[in-house]
Design a protein around this motif. Structure first.
Motif, PDB file in Angstrom:
ATOM      1  N   LEU A 180       0.835  -1.210   0.000  1.00 43.05           N
ATOM      2  CA  LEU A 180       0.000   0.000   0.000  1.00 43.05           C
ATOM      3  C   LEU A 180       0.869   1.259   0.000  1.00 43.05           C
ATOM      4  CD1 LEU A 180      -2.773  -1.084   2.525  1.00 43.05           C
ATOM      5  CD2 LEU A 180      -3.005  -0.827   0.045  1.00 43.05           C
ATOM      6  N   GLY A 181       2.017   1.197   0.683  1.00 41.03           N
ATOM      7  CA  GLY A 181       2.947   2.333   0.684  1.00 41.03           C
ATOM      8  C   GLY A 181       3.465   2.635  -0.706  1.00 41.03           C
ATOM      9  N   LEU A 182       3.720   1.592  -1.482  1.00 39.90           N
ATOM     10  CA  LEU A 182       4.156   1.792  -2.875  1.00 39.90           C
ATOM     11  C   LEU A 182       3.065   2.465  -3.689  1.00 39.90           C
ATOM     12  CD1 LEU A 182       5.947  -1.625  -3.523  1.00 39.90           C
ATOM     13  CD2 LEU A 182       7.037   0.626  -3.352  1.00 39.90           C
ATOM     14  N   GLY A 183       1.825   2.110  -3.405  1.00 42.82           N
ATOM     15  CA  GLY A 183       0.716   2.760  -4.093  1.00 42.82           C
ATOM     16  C   GLY A 183       0.620   4.228  -3.768  1.00 42.82           C
ATOM     17  N   LYS A 184       0.800   4.562  -2.489  1.00 43.07           N
ATOM     18  CA  LYS A 184       0.737   5.966  -2.089  1.00 43.07           C
ATOM     19  C   LYS A 184       1.893   6.765  -2.680  1.00 43.07           C
ATOM     20  CE  LYS A 184      -1.758   5.106   2.221  1.00 43.07           C
ATOM     21  NZ  LYS A 184      -1.711   5.133   3.706  1.00 43.07           N
ATOM     22  N   ALA A 185       3.058   6.118  -2.816  1.00 43.97           N
ATOM     23  CA  ALA A 185       4.201   6.809  -3.428  1.00 43.97           C
ATOM     24  C   ALA A 185       3.943   7.063  -4.907  1.00 43.97           C
ATOM     25  CB  ALA A 185       5.473   5.981  -3.237  1.00 43.97           C
ATOM     26  N   GLY A 186       3.184   6.173  -5.557  1.00 41.14           N
ATOM     27  CA  GLY A 186       2.814   6.379  -6.959  1.00 41.14           C
ATOM     28  C   GLY A 186       3.975   6.392  -7.929  1.00 41.14           C
ATOM     29  N   ASP A 187       4.996   5.605  -7.640  1.00 35.75           N
ATOM     30  CA  ASP A 187       6.205   5.580  -8.467  1.00 35.75           C
ATOM     31  C   ASP A 187       6.112   4.423  -9.463  1.00 35.75           C
ATOM     32  OD1 ASP A 187       8.916   5.166  -9.402  1.00 35.75           O
ATOM     33  OD2 ASP A 187       9.592   6.391  -7.715  1.00 35.75           O
ATOM     34  N   VAL A 188       6.304   4.725 -10.745  1.00 32.55           N
ATOM     35  CA  VAL A 188       6.160   3.698 -11.782  1.00 32.55           C
ATOM     36  C   VAL A 188       7.180   2.576 -11.623  1.00 32.55           C
ATOM     37  CG1 VAL A 188       5.139   5.250 -13.480  1.00 32.55           C
ATOM     38  CG2 VAL A 188       7.623   5.023 -13.369  1.00 32.55           C
ATOM     39  N   ARG A 189       8.272   2.824 -10.901  1.00 29.24           N
ATOM     40  CA  ARG A 189       9.270   1.773 -10.693  1.00 29.24           C
ATOM     41  C   ARG A 189       8.693   0.584  -9.930  1.00 29.24           C
ATOM     42  NH1 ARG A 189      13.945   5.020  -7.779  1.00 29.24           N
ATOM     43  NH2 ARG A 189      12.074   5.971  -6.866  1.00 29.24           N
TER      44      ARG A 189
ATOM     45  N   THR B 158      -2.780   3.906  -8.670  1.00 23.04           N
ATOM     46  CA  THR B 158      -1.999   5.148  -8.688  1.00 23.04           C
ATOM     47  C   THR B 158      -0.700   4.984  -9.469  1.00 23.04           C
ATOM     48  OG1 THR B 158      -1.017   4.541  -6.545  1.00 23.04           O
ATOM     49  CG2 THR B 158      -2.928   5.989  -6.503  1.00 23.04           C
ATOM     50  N   VAL B 159      -0.091   3.807  -9.372  1.00 21.16           N
ATOM     51  CA  VAL B 159       1.193   3.601 -10.047  1.00 21.16           C
ATOM     52  C   VAL B 159       1.017   3.598 -11.566  1.00 21.16           C
ATOM     53  CG1 VAL B 159       3.065   1.957 -10.398  1.00 21.16           C
ATOM     54  CG2 VAL B 159       2.226   2.402  -8.089  1.00 21.16           C
ATOM     55  N   LEU B 160      -0.007   2.900 -12.056  1.00 21.21           N
ATOM     56  CA  LEU B 160      -0.242   2.880 -13.506  1.00 21.21           C
ATOM     57  C   LEU B 160      -0.662   4.251 -14.019  1.00 21.21           C
ATOM     58  CD1 LEU B 160      -2.109  -0.529 -14.002  1.00 21.21           C
ATOM     59  CD2 LEU B 160       0.259   0.021 -14.579  1.00 21.21           C
ATOM     60  N   LYS B 161      -1.353   5.011 -13.171  1.00 27.17           N
ATOM     61  CA  LYS B 161      -1.799   6.354 -13.563  1.00 27.17           C
ATOM     62  C   LYS B 161      -0.609   7.250 -13.884  1.00 27.17           C
ATOM     63  CE  LYS B 161      -5.722   8.901 -13.608  1.00 27.17           C
ATOM     64  NZ  LYS B 161      -6.981   8.485 -14.259  1.00 27.17           N
TER      65      LYS B 161
ATOM     66  N   ASP C 118       2.572   6.941 -18.987  1.00 26.54           N
ATOM     67  CA  ASP C 118       1.987   7.639 -20.134  1.00 26.54           C
ATOM     68  C   ASP C 118       0.939   6.775 -20.826  1.00 26.54           C
ATOM     69  OD1 ASP C 118       3.573   9.878 -19.742  1.00 26.54           O
ATOM     70  OD2 ASP C 118       5.211   9.077 -20.958  1.00 26.54           O
ATOM     71  N   ASP C 119       1.178   5.475 -20.851  1.00 29.47           N
ATOM     72  CA  ASP C 119       0.271   4.573 -21.556  1.00 29.47           C
ATOM     73  C   ASP C 119       0.062   3.315 -20.713  1.00 29.47           C
ATOM     74  OD1 ASP C 119      -1.212   3.111 -23.329  1.00 29.47           O
ATOM     75  OD2 ASP C 119       0.454   2.688 -24.696  1.00 29.47           O
ATOM     76  N   PHE C 120      -1.175   3.081 -20.322  1.00 24.01           N
ATOM     77  CA  PHE C 120      -1.458   1.889 -19.515  1.00 24.01           C
ATOM     78  C   PHE C 120      -2.610   1.083 -20.130  1.00 24.01           C
ATOM     79  CE2 PHE C 120      -3.389   5.684 -17.526  1.00 24.01           C
ATOM     80  CZ  PHE C 120      -4.737   5.397 -17.682  1.00 24.01           C
ATOM     81  N   LEU C 121      -2.841   1.237 -21.425  1.00 28.61           N
ATOM     82  CA  LEU C 121      -3.953   0.558 -22.087  1.00 28.61           C
ATOM     83  C   LEU C 121      -3.812  -0.958 -22.002  1.00 28.61           C
ATOM     84  CD1 LEU C 121      -6.530   0.628 -23.766  1.00 28.61           C
ATOM     85  CD2 LEU C 121      -5.100   0.795 -25.826  1.00 28.61           C
ATOM     86  N   GLU C 122      -2.619  -1.467 -22.226  1.00 33.01           N
ATOM     87  CA  GLU C 122      -2.402  -2.917 -22.183  1.00 33.01           C
ATOM     88  C   GLU C 122      -2.703  -3.468 -20.794  1.00 33.01           C
ATOM     89  OE1 GLU C 122       1.252  -6.123 -22.888  1.00 33.01           O
ATOM     90  OE2 GLU C 122       1.410  -4.083 -23.696  1.00 33.01           O
ATOM     91  N   GLU C 123      -2.225  -2.762 -19.774  1.00 29.83           N
ATOM     92  CA  GLU C 123      -2.480  -3.199 -18.398  1.00 29.83           C
ATOM     93  C   GLU C 123      -3.963  -3.102 -18.044  1.00 29.83           C
ATOM     94  OE1 GLU C 123      -0.152  -1.092 -19.327  1.00 29.83           O
ATOM     95  OE2 GLU C 123       1.784  -1.601 -18.398  1.00 29.83           O
TER      96      GLU C 123
ATOM     97  N   GLN D 280     -11.754   1.840 -12.704  1.00 29.68           N
ATOM     98  CA  GLN D 280     -12.434   3.140 -12.811  1.00 29.68           C
ATOM     99  C   GLN D 280     -11.494   4.303 -12.463  1.00 29.68           C
ATOM    100  OE1 GLN D 280     -16.940   3.118 -11.823  1.00 29.68           O
ATOM    101  NE2 GLN D 280     -16.051   1.525 -10.521  1.00 29.68           N
ATOM    102  N   ARG D 281     -10.560   4.076 -11.563  1.00 27.51           N
ATOM    103  CA  ARG D 281      -9.584   5.136 -11.287  1.00 27.51           C
ATOM    104  C   ARG D 281      -8.722   5.417 -12.512  1.00 27.51           C
ATOM    105  NH1 ARG D 281      -8.026   6.507  -6.022  1.00 27.51           N
ATOM    106  NH2 ARG D 281      -6.573   7.902  -7.078  1.00 27.51           N
ATOM    107  N   LEU D 282      -8.512   4.388 -13.306  1.00 26.66           N
ATOM    108  CA  LEU D 282      -7.678   4.542 -14.494  1.00 26.66           C
ATOM    109  C   LEU D 282      -8.467   5.029 -15.705  1.00 26.66           C
ATOM    110  CD1 LEU D 282      -5.554   1.254 -14.223  1.00 26.66           C
ATOM    111  CD2 LEU D 282      -4.769   3.579 -13.742  1.00 26.66           C
ATOM    112  N   ALA D 283      -9.681   4.502 -15.884  1.00 31.77           N
ATOM    113  CA  ALA D 283     -10.424   4.752 -17.129  1.00 31.77           C
ATOM    114  C   ALA D 283     -11.645   5.640 -16.955  1.00 31.77           C
ATOM    115  CB  ALA D 283     -10.840   3.418 -17.750  1.00 31.77           C
ATOM    116  N   GLY D 284     -12.043   5.940 -15.711  1.00 37.07           N
ATOM    117  CA  GLY D 284     -13.215   6.760 -15.499  1.00 37.07           C
ATOM    118  C   GLY D 284     -14.441   5.933 -15.150  1.00 37.07           C
TER     119      GLY D 284
END
Length: 235
Positions: free
Chosen positions: A82-91, A118-121, A124-129, A154-158
């Protein structure tokens, strides 16, 4: 030093919390060293949360990555994820993706799916995921996992009426209702208020019902632009 020396549990908790508030990336190594000596599961979880706070400030996600990948303690691993999610780092994407799809514990999969929102957000492109997550929703049986997937998609696509309705259907289901509402409160879609109004009809009076009503009022008070701004802020 105080964390190591304090004998009283409450005192240790205060020092760990303080470290999370003021600690810097260069201080995390000392915390990791102490981590290896601690046996109390509650303190280990709190230490992980403190490292997560430092990561959000400094972008120092390496300790969280190591814990998320290697820890055998469920709560520590969950908190690191969950901490990684809050950091929102693509790594963090590769590790979170592996945990979300392959970890044997549904609790870890649940946390990893939420963190991907949050990380995928940040990519630049997360369509495949996104397509893979939608396919996953149709494949899994765990309702907790499906709730997390409906939220993340829904967080990613609306807003999606089907996924939103699926989440709202659990508001009257024991053991799932609070999880569902927690997630819905972080989906600021004004389109969902009608569905929530249907759910709250004949709902027994309770503090939980008030939470649903407050969410409805919040969504009614927001115009599309306000909803969009809050969605961006949450992201």
């Amino acid at each position: 030093e105080q964390i190591k020396q304090a004998q009283d549990l409450s005192e240790k908790k205060v020092y760990i919390w303080s470290f999370g508030e003021v600690g810097l990336a260069e201080d995390v190594l000392a915390l990791v060293q102490y981590f290896q000596e601690e046996e109390n599961p509650y303190l280990l979880n709190l230490l992980t949360a403190a490292m997560g706070k430092v990561s959000q400030k400094d972008g120092s996600i390496t300790p969280l990555l190591l814990l998320a990948e290697n820890s055998r303690q469920l709560y520590v691993k969950s908190t690191a994820v969950l901490g990684l999610g809050k950091a929102g780092d693509v790594r963090a994407t590769p590790i979170l993706w592996d945990l979300a799809f392959n970890n044997p514990a549904k609790e870890i999969r649940f946390c990893a799916i939420l963190s991907l929102s949050t990380v995928l957000k940040a990519k630049d492109d997360f369509l495949e995921e996104l397509i893979a997550l939608k396919n996953r929703f149709n494949q899994v049986e765990s309702q907790y996992e499906k709730l997390a997937l409906a939220f993340t998609i829904q967080r990613l696509a609306g807003f999606d009426e089907g996924y939103y309705q699926y989440m709202a259907s659990f508001l009257k289901t024991p053991y799932f209702s609070e999880v569902s509402l927690d997630l819905l409160e972080n989906l600021p879609f004004t389109q969902g208020k009608e569905r929530l109004e249907i759910v709250v009809v004949n709902y027994p009076k309770s503090q939980f019902k008030k939470r649903i009503q407050n969410l409805i009022l919040k969504l009614k008070a927001e115009g599309p632009y306000d909803s969009f701004k809050r969605s961006c802020k949450n992201s």
